[in-house]
Design an enzyme around this catalytic site. Structure first.
Site, PDB file in Angstrom:
ATOM      1  N   ALA A 229       0.839  -1.224   0.125  1.00 59.87           N
ATOM      2  CA  ALA A 229       0.023   0.067  -0.193  1.00 59.87           C
ATOM      3  C   ALA A 229       0.783   1.265  -0.055  1.00 59.87           C
ATOM      4  CB  ALA A 229      -0.948   0.048   1.198  1.00 59.87           C
ATOM      5  N   HIS A 230       0.340   2.457  -0.653  1.00 62.31           N
ATOM      6  CA  HIS A 230       0.950   3.555  -0.536  1.00 62.31           C
ATOM      7  C   HIS A 230       0.908   4.154   0.715  1.00 62.31           C
ATOM      8  CE1 HIS A 230       1.732   8.038  -1.427  1.00 62.31           C
ATOM      9  NE2 HIS A 230       1.867   7.390  -2.313  1.00 62.31           N
ATOM     10  N   PRO A 231       2.045   4.873   1.288  1.00 59.31           N
ATOM     11  CA  PRO A 231       1.984   5.133   2.587  1.00 59.31           C
ATOM     12  C   PRO A 231       1.029   6.203   3.218  1.00 59.31           C
ATOM     13  CG  PRO A 231       4.081   6.130   1.399  1.00 59.31           C
ATOM     14  CD  PRO A 231       3.366   5.174   0.200  1.00 59.31           C
TER      15      PRO A 231
END
Length: 403
Positions: A229-231
């Site tokens: 996942a994107h941060p």
């Protein structure tokens, strides 16, 4: 003319990072002349398993198409003479060695400027030519660890993980090629060359980019994320369908709206927990299970087709075979074929670096010392000159090195 057809680069290079950087310059037309140390069998990349036959490996082919090869022992007076004569007629000296070696073997600008004031000396090293680690060898795997990449990669509950590709090596090669081109531009403008001190370490640290800025300015401590996942953007990650995995990337609010509507969860758009990036980030543990449940109901092809039509950034998670046979891969001309005496033909991916509309031309990687006669002619050596240099050991064992 091809963009770099008037550029000659002497490449004291071997293995991966250095040859990867210069192969893009060769594809653009530069005359990249590999200097291969004869007593050790030349570029070690020639012998990389599992797909190697004698001195011919598919690993070597990948990084050395469109180049020429000369066996030359720089440690001998004769070998040094040939090298210096090449410097006089070339635009750049390009190398990938340990940080202290360019100065030791005298291939820096200060060592060569008396021969050619406009020469550009690009040194791609593990840790650079200065600093406490300058004398240490640098390899991609080690650099991924040192630069924090492995700490960021992998499952949150798993061990630190390196990338499946040698991305520090490859990015370092690109940085070296870019630095060399900047140096060539300055040298042709001013008539004065110089050094490009490029390192894999610098490259790896610089690619920490915005997580580094977040940490340096706000104390942010990045960590691994579930399902890649994107941060900070939700949803922007891998999801599992009924038959495989795919990626959805809602990098703008409009994509979130399109996603919710396309998959039949439009009611989520009115939920105050999911109204914007900040809210979805705060309540991701409530949102993601809803999306995961819906995506598990059908196939990758179903969701990718549906979301693509809806204008939501998405794509399947391909294996290597699928990536190489993607319709877009073929349409972009990203697979090249060259004839080869040992392999029959070699198919490989091409350089993404392009200029103009003329199709690139590809020539197989050179056999060791294959271009000996051409280089002797280029330098204007007589038969007697060559014989004397051979006897003095400038080229190692010619009988062994010449195909």
């Amino acid at each position: 003319m091809r963009p770099l057809e008037d550029v000659r680069i002497i490449a004291v290079e071997q293995y991966g990072a250095g040859p990867f950087g210069s192969v893009h310059l060769a594809d653009l037309g530069a005359d990249v002349l590999k200097i291969e140390e004869p007593t050790s069998g030349g570029d070690v990349g020639r012998y990389v398993p599992p797909y190697n036959k004698g001195e011919d490996s598919l690993f070597f082919e990948t990084f050395n198409r469109n180049k020429r090869s000369l066996s030359l022992d720089l440690g001998t007076p004769g070998g040094r003479k040939v090298f210096e004569d090449l410097v006089r007629t070339s635009d750049a000296v390009y190398s990938n060695l340990r940080g202290d070696v360019p100065a030791k073997i005298k291939i820096t600008y200060d060592d060569l400027k008396h021969l050619n004031p406009a020469i550009v000396c690009c040194s791609l090293t593990g840790f650079g030519m200065t600093g406490p680690r300058a004398k240490q060898p640098g390899y991609d795997y080690i650099l991924q660890g040192l630069a924090g990449w492995m700490d960021l990669t992998g499952d949150p509950d798993g061990p630190p993980t390196k990338s499946g590709l040698s991305l520090v090596d490859f990015c370092g090669g690109y940085v070296a090629a870019l630095s060399l081109m900047a140096g060539l531009h300055a040298a042709r403008r001013d008539g004065i060359g110089g050094d490009c001190d490029v390192s894999l370490y610098d490259t790896a640290i610089s690619m920490l980019t915005y997580p580094a800025a977040w940490h340096l300015n706000a104390g942010y401590r990045p960590g691994r994320t579930k399902n890649s996942a994107h941060p900070s953007l939700v949803p922007f990650q891998a999801f599992e369908a009924s038959d495989g995995w795919f990626v959805v990337g809602c990098a703008k609010e409009k994509f979130w709206v399109r996603l919710a509507e396309a998959i039949g969860l439009a009611e989520l758009l009115d939920d105050p927990r999911f109204t914007d990036f900040a809210a979805r980030g705060k309540h991701k543990d409530e949102l993601l299970p809803l999306l995961e449940k819906r995506f598990a109901e059908s196939t990758v092809d179903h969701w990718v087709s549906l979301l693509t039509e809806a204008g939501v950034p998405t794509g399947p998670i391909n294996d290597v075979e699928q990536a190489l046979t993607e319709e877009h891969t073929l349409a972009r001309g990203l697979i090249a074929t060259t004839d080869h005496e040992v392999w029959g033909e070699v198919r490989q991916v091409t350089s993404p670096v392009r200029f103009g509309n003329e199709p690139a031309e590809y020539r197989r990687a050179p056999r060791r010392n294959e271009n000996f006669d051409e280089v002797m002619e280029l330098l204007g050596y007589s038969a007697e000159d060559v014989s004397g240099l051979v006897d003095a050991g400038a080229f190692g064992s010619i009988a062994q090195a010449t195909p």
